[in-house]
Design a protein around this motif. Structure first.
Motif, PDB file in Angstrom:
ATOM      1  N   VAL A 129       0.845  -1.200   0.000  1.00 36.28           N
ATOM      2  CA  VAL A 129       0.000   0.000   0.000  1.00 36.28           C
ATOM      3  C   VAL A 129       0.882   1.253   0.000  1.00 36.28           C
ATOM      4  CG1 VAL A 129      -1.597   1.357   1.417  1.00 36.28           C
ATOM      5  CG2 VAL A 129      -2.027  -1.071   1.035  1.00 36.28           C
ATOM      6  N   ALA A 130       1.914   1.265   0.861  1.00 38.67           N
ATOM      7  CA  ALA A 130       2.784   2.442   0.936  1.00 38.67           C
ATOM      8  C   ALA A 130       3.475   2.685  -0.409  1.00 38.67           C
ATOM      9  CB  ALA A 130       3.816   2.247   2.050  1.00 38.67           C
ATOM     10  N   ILE A 131       3.871   1.612  -1.074  1.00 40.24           N
ATOM     11  CA  ILE A 131       4.547   1.761  -2.376  1.00 40.24           C
ATOM     12  C   ILE A 131       3.557   2.271  -3.427  1.00 40.24           C
ATOM     13  CG2 ILE A 131       5.669   0.447  -4.233  1.00 40.24           C
ATOM     14  CD1 ILE A 131       6.860  -1.323  -1.864  1.00 40.24           C
ATOM     15  N   LEU A 132       2.327   1.752  -3.380  1.00 47.24           N
ATOM     16  CA  LEU A 132       1.304   2.230  -4.332  1.00 47.24           C
ATOM     17  C   LEU A 132       1.024   3.718  -4.121  1.00 47.24           C
ATOM     18  CD1 LEU A 132      -1.075  -0.841  -4.210  1.00 47.24           C
ATOM     19  CD2 LEU A 132      -0.040   0.089  -6.298  1.00 47.24           C
ATOM     20  N   GLU A 147      -9.677  -5.000  -4.803  1.00 39.22           N
ATOM     21  CA  GLU A 147     -11.099  -4.875  -4.439  1.00 39.22           C
ATOM     22  C   GLU A 147     -11.411  -3.514  -3.842  1.00 39.22           C
ATOM     23  OE1 GLU A 147     -13.158  -8.945  -3.168  1.00 39.22           O
ATOM     24  OE2 GLU A 147     -11.697  -8.179  -1.737  1.00 39.22           O
ATOM     25  N   ARG A 148     -10.388  -2.805  -3.390  1.00 39.02           N
ATOM     26  CA  ARG A 148     -10.641  -1.546  -2.669  1.00 39.02           C
ATOM     27  C   ARG A 148     -11.058  -0.458  -3.650  1.00 39.02           C
ATOM     28  NH1 ARG A 148      -5.930  -1.538   2.019  1.00 39.02           N
ATOM     29  NH2 ARG A 148      -6.350  -3.685   2.659  1.00 39.02           N
ATOM     30  N   THR A 149     -12.049   0.314  -3.223  1.00 40.50           N
ATOM     31  CA  THR A 149     -12.541   1.394  -4.081  1.00 40.50           C
ATOM     32  C   THR A 149     -12.568   2.695  -3.293  1.00 40.50           C
ATOM     33  OG1 THR A 149     -14.780   0.788  -3.448  1.00 40.50           O
ATOM     34  CG2 THR A 149     -14.005  -0.051  -5.567  1.00 40.50           C
ATOM     35  N   ASP A 150     -12.616   3.784  -4.032  1.00 42.31           N
ATOM     36  CA  ASP A 150     -12.804   5.088  -3.397  1.00 42.31           C
ATOM     37  C   ASP A 150     -14.301   5.320  -3.216  1.00 42.31           C
ATOM     38  OD1 ASP A 150     -10.200   5.775  -3.016  1.00 42.31           O
ATOM     39  OD2 ASP A 150      -9.962   6.565  -5.032  1.00 42.31           O
ATOM     40  N   GLY A 151     -14.637   6.449  -2.562  1.00 42.44           N
ATOM     41  CA  GLY A 151     -16.037   6.762  -2.291  1.00 42.44           C
ATOM     42  C   GLY A 151     -16.916   6.668  -3.531  1.00 42.44           C
ATOM     43  N   ASP A 152     -16.396   7.085  -4.679  1.00 37.76           N
ATOM     44  CA  ASP A 152     -17.206   7.090  -5.910  1.00 37.76           C
ATOM     45  C   ASP A 152     -17.230   5.737  -6.614  1.00 37.76           C
ATOM     46  OD1 ASP A 152     -14.636   6.942  -6.726  1.00 37.76           O
ATOM     47  OD2 ASP A 152     -14.658   8.719  -8.016  1.00 37.76           O
ATOM     48  N   GLY A 153     -16.656   4.725  -5.977  1.00 39.53           N
ATOM     49  CA  GLY A 153     -16.692   3.375  -6.561  1.00 39.53           C
ATOM     50  C   GLY A 153     -15.544   3.098  -7.520  1.00 39.53           C
ATOM     51  N   ALA A 154     -14.689   4.081  -7.776  1.00 43.85           N
ATOM     52  CA  ALA A 154     -13.552   3.864  -8.681  1.00 43.85           C
ATOM     53  C   ALA A 154     -12.478   3.057  -7.960  1.00 43.85           C
ATOM     54  CB  ALA A 154     -12.973   5.215  -9.119  1.00 43.85           C
ATOM     55  N   PRO A 155     -11.706   2.216  -8.716  1.00 44.20           N
ATOM     56  CA  PRO A 155     -10.653   1.448  -8.043  1.00 44.20           C
ATOM     57  C   PRO A 155      -9.654   2.362  -7.353  1.00 44.20           C
ATOM     58  CG  PRO A 155     -10.549   1.142 -10.456  1.00 44.20           C
ATOM     59  CD  PRO A 155     -11.756   1.980 -10.162  1.00 44.20           C
ATOM     60  N   ARG A 156      -9.292   2.011  -6.109  1.00 43.48           N
ATOM     61  CA  ARG A 156      -8.366   2.875  -5.372  1.00 43.48           C
ATOM     62  C   ARG A 156      -6.939   2.739  -5.926  1.00 43.48           C
ATOM     63  NH1 ARG A 156      -8.410   2.496   0.966  1.00 43.48           N
ATOM     64  NH2 ARG A 156     -10.582   2.970   0.530  1.00 43.48           N
ATOM     65  N   TYR A 157      -6.631   1.558  -6.470  1.00 39.75           N
ATOM     66  CA  TYR A 157      -5.268   1.343  -6.977  1.00 39.75           C
ATOM     67  C   TYR A 157      -5.307   0.925  -8.453  1.00 39.75           C
ATOM     68  CZ  TYR A 157      -4.397   1.479  -2.004  1.00 39.75           C
ATOM     69  OH  TYR A 157      -4.359   1.868  -0.687  1.00 39.75           O
ATOM     70  N   PRO A 158      -5.690   1.849  -9.337  1.00 43.14           N
ATOM     71  CA  PRO A 158      -5.762   1.500 -10.762  1.00 43.14           C
ATOM     72  C   PRO A 158      -4.393   1.248 -11.372  1.00 43.14           C
ATOM     73  CG  PRO A 158      -6.117   3.858 -10.436  1.00 43.14           C
ATOM     74  CD  PRO A 158      -6.054   3.242  -9.072  1.00 43.14           C
ATOM     75  N   HIS A 159      -3.329   1.565 -10.623  1.00 44.82           N
ATOM     76  CA  HIS A 159      -1.968   1.353 -11.140  1.00 44.82           C
ATOM     77  C   HIS A 159      -1.337   0.091 -10.560  1.00 44.82           C
ATOM     78  CE1 HIS A 159      -1.902   3.541  -7.422  1.00 44.82           C
ATOM     79  NE2 HIS A 159      -0.602   3.724  -7.389  1.00 44.82           N
ATOM     80  N   LEU A 160      -2.146  -0.787  -9.957  1.00 47.39           N
ATOM     81  CA  LEU A 160      -1.640  -2.064  -9.419  1.00 47.39           C
ATOM     82  C   LEU A 160      -1.935  -3.209 -10.381  1.00 47.39           C
ATOM     83  CD1 LEU A 160      -0.665  -4.063  -7.175  1.00 47.39           C
ATOM     84  CD2 LEU A 160      -3.007  -3.992  -6.267  1.00 47.39           C
TER      85      LEU A 160
END
Ligand SMILES: Cc1ncc(COP(=O)(O)O)c(C=O)c1O
Length: 401
Positions: free
Chosen positions: A179-182, A227-240
């Protein structure tokens, strides 16, 4: 002899590969020692036969059935449910990661990794004209997240590749570190004029989980982060991107089927660079048939893990340093002349690998009978003279990892 116009940067390069030697005990390339059962072989052969009837046609270019079956497998294995559009596959995870560098690397761009690690990463970079930069892992082979963040901020890499569990050390990354690296990678990719006002891009972070199924209980998979998303439902880590393979725990190294899980936008970028029809109809059919038997094919994973833990304990009891492993191999040593130990084992019919930090060797976990042969051979090779552990020195450390 003719003079061919080989690319200047390939002069003096050798093809990659561990020695392929026909010896009784092969523990050098981290395969699963258990062959598929006759029932599984029969099903794969029948599926390949049905596919053969249509070989006059090109295969399915986007293979949704296989991607859906891989998504089902990941849901069962890691409890992470992804859409089939979030899965990509190719001929081994080697090819999958080459697709990543083809799509995001290239001239003027950088790929960053942390050593010691898998020796193919520089080759993906070379083959895509991507600059390859490395930083060191800590002495215990974990990664120093602050050092990774600093290297990302300095290099602005397009891609960071981290193996977890790492090859050749067996070290898994804690999820907090990933997570820290992302987070450190956000906005720190190469500047791209097409990316908006400031040209900032997110650097792609590949977690190479080729050995994930061998991880010890409680060790998480980076898949959870998809699986994690932001409030708006977008992927939290789209660069993973998380890469996996059927070559290891699945026992299907000969099939050549590796895959990747990521957000759909990242997967769609890979579809641009893949060669058309890169995954043959026979591969697709055989992989689907193998996935139907996933429980049976994976049934030896638990016993391989136990065998691995027994091996670590035994090596330590002999006085060697053996690193804790979340994979199906163990790094051990140190030897003053590791090549001589490797040769001594080979002379006794046991093939392992000279790889990793100076003085160390890597042995893959085989069947109980193969491991008994390995223990007998190592005892014979190290029973006298220069190959003995230094009983007053660091070799007796309980667990430096
Ligand atoms: C860390 C790691 N990643 C990826 C691979 C490639 O596996 P494959 O191309 O067979 O899927 C290997 C193979 O040994 C590996 O050790």
């Amino acid at each position: 002899m003719t003079v061919l116009p080989l690319r200047p940067d390939l002069h003096g390069c050798e093809p990659y590969g561990a020695p392929e030697l026909d010896v009784p005990v092969r523990l050098n390339v981290n395969e699963n020692p258990y062959a598929p059962s006759p029932a599984v072989v029969a099903d794969i052969a029948a599926a390949a036969g049905r596919a053969a009837a249509g070989l006059n046609r090109y295969p399915d270019r986007d293979f949704p059935d296989l991607r859906a079956a891989l998504a089902d497998y990941l849901a069962a294995e890691s409890g992470v449910r992804l859409d089939w559009q979030q899965i990509w596959a190719a001929n081994g995870s080697n090819e999958v990661m080459t697709h990543v560098l083809q799509a995001f690397g290239g001239p003027g761009r950088t790929c960053l990794s942390f050593t010691p690690t898998y020796s193919m990463y520089p080759e993906y970079a070379r083959d895509t004209f991507t600059r390859y930069v490395t930083g060191p892992r800590r002495e215990d082979f974990t990664v120093d997240v602050d050092a990774v963040a600093a290297a990302i901020a300095r290099e602005h890499p397009a891609v960071v590749i981290l193996a977890s569990p790492n090859n050749p050390t067996g070290t898994a990354l804690p999820l907090d570190d990933v997570v820290a690296i992302l987070e450190a990678a956000r906005g720190q990719g190469p500047v791209d004029a097409a990316a908006g006002d400031d040209g900032a891009t997110d650097c792609v972070v590949v977690i190479d989980e080729a050995y994930a199924e061998f991880r010890r209980p409680g060790v998480p998979s980076a898949l959870e982060l998809l699986e994690r998303t932001d409030g708006d439902g977008a992927p939290r880590y789209p660069h993973l991107a998380v890469t996996r393979t059927m070559s290891k725990a699945f026992g299907m190294a000969g099939l050549r089927l590796g895959y990747l899980a990521a957000c759909q936008q990242l997967v769609d970028a890979l579809r641009i660079v893949r060669l058309p029809y890169h995954l043959s109809a026979l591969t697709q059919a055989a992989a689907l048939a193998a996935l139907d038997h996933r429980d049976e094919l994976m049934s030896q994973v638990a016993s391989l893990r136990d065998e691995r833990d027994r091996l670590v304990s035994w090596l330590r009891a002999q006085g060697w340093t053996a690193y804790d492993s979340d994979s199906n191999f163990v790094l051990f040593g140190p030897f003053t002349d590791r090549r001589a130990v490797w040769q001594g084992l080979l002379d006794r019919g046991v093939l392992i690998r000279v790889v990793g930090p100076e003085g160390y060797l890597r042995v893959c976990v085989g069947t109980p009978a193969e491991m008994a042969d390995f223990r007998t051979a190592l005892t014979a090779v190290t029973s006298d003279g220069p190959h003995q552990p230094d009983r007053n020195g660091q070799n007796l450390e309980e667990n430096p990892a």
